[in-house]
Design an enzyme around this catalytic site. Sequence first.
Site, PDB file in Angstrom:
ATOM      1  N   LYS A  14       0.834  -1.150  -0.063  1.00 37.91           N
ATOM      2  CA  LYS A  14       0.042   0.219  -0.108  1.00 37.91           C
ATOM      3  C   LYS A  14       0.765   1.327   0.086  1.00 37.91           C
ATOM      4  O   LYS A  14       0.088   2.204  -0.247  1.00 37.91           O
ATOM      5  CB  LYS A  14      -0.943   0.120   1.280  1.00 37.91           C
ATOM      6  N   LYS A  74       0.929   5.222  -4.920  1.00 33.81           N
ATOM      7  CA  LYS A  74       1.370   4.096  -5.306  1.00 33.81           C
ATOM      8  C   LYS A  74       2.061   3.997  -6.837  1.00 33.81           C
ATOM      9  O   LYS A  74       2.862   3.092  -6.844  1.00 33.81           O
ATOM     10  CB  LYS A  74       0.229   3.077  -5.217  1.00 33.81           C
ATOM     11  N   GLU A 165      -6.603  -1.790 -10.473  1.00 35.94           N
ATOM     12  CA  GLU A 165      -7.563  -1.688 -11.279  1.00 35.94           C
ATOM     13  C   GLU A 165      -8.345  -0.175 -11.140  1.00 35.94           C
ATOM     14  O   GLU A 165      -9.198   0.343 -12.034  1.00 35.94           O
ATOM     15  CB  GLU A 165      -8.684  -2.839 -11.204  1.00 35.94           C
TER      16      GLU A 165
END
Length: 217
Positions: A14, A74, A165
């Site tokens: 994360k 990220k 996604e």
Amino acid sequence: MNVLSFAKARYTTKAFDPSRKIPAEQFAQLRELLRHSPSSVNSQPWHFVVAASDEAKARVAKGTQPGYAYNESKILNASHVIVLCARTAFDETHLAALLEQEDKDGRFATPEAKAGQHNGRSGYVNLHRFDHKDTQHWMEKQVYLALGTLLLGAAALEIDACPMEGFDPRLLDAELGLRARGLTSVVVVGLGYRAAEDFNAKLPKSRLSAEAVFTEL
């Protein structure tokens, strides 16, 4: 090699440490691993866009705006980012390219073997193209086979990964000029090394029990 240890150690990162970069030799292994990913009838309906520089990662990160801003860091803080893309059409040109590469690689002992491969693969492609009418979905399934290969390979090299996604494929496709090349983005993967503040690294892995997910016949 105990592959189970890789699977148990792997988790979705994360937060990446932006100061740590994947060694070139290890990233080269990941590139080759992706290239050798399995696909139905060796269809390989994919393309992989690699972003390693800050400028390149910033372009990929544009796909997170505005609705997926939580994924921006990220991408920006990862050592490398890979955009896994699917073709938007499975045409005769791609079929011919596959067949000629297989021939070049020595897979056919006779002309009949080459023709058999072409006819068999074309049959599956046409099944999805004309009968099931789900060619795009079928091609994206193959991209996810490549994703699984990449994630397990990264874990084997002790490289952390974050598959995503959560991005707008319309924005990302436009930014990278993918649709003009007959491609569309399917999933984005950040690769690198976790930061100390990555909360997910401190949580136990959770999966359904073996009894829930297996049936022995």
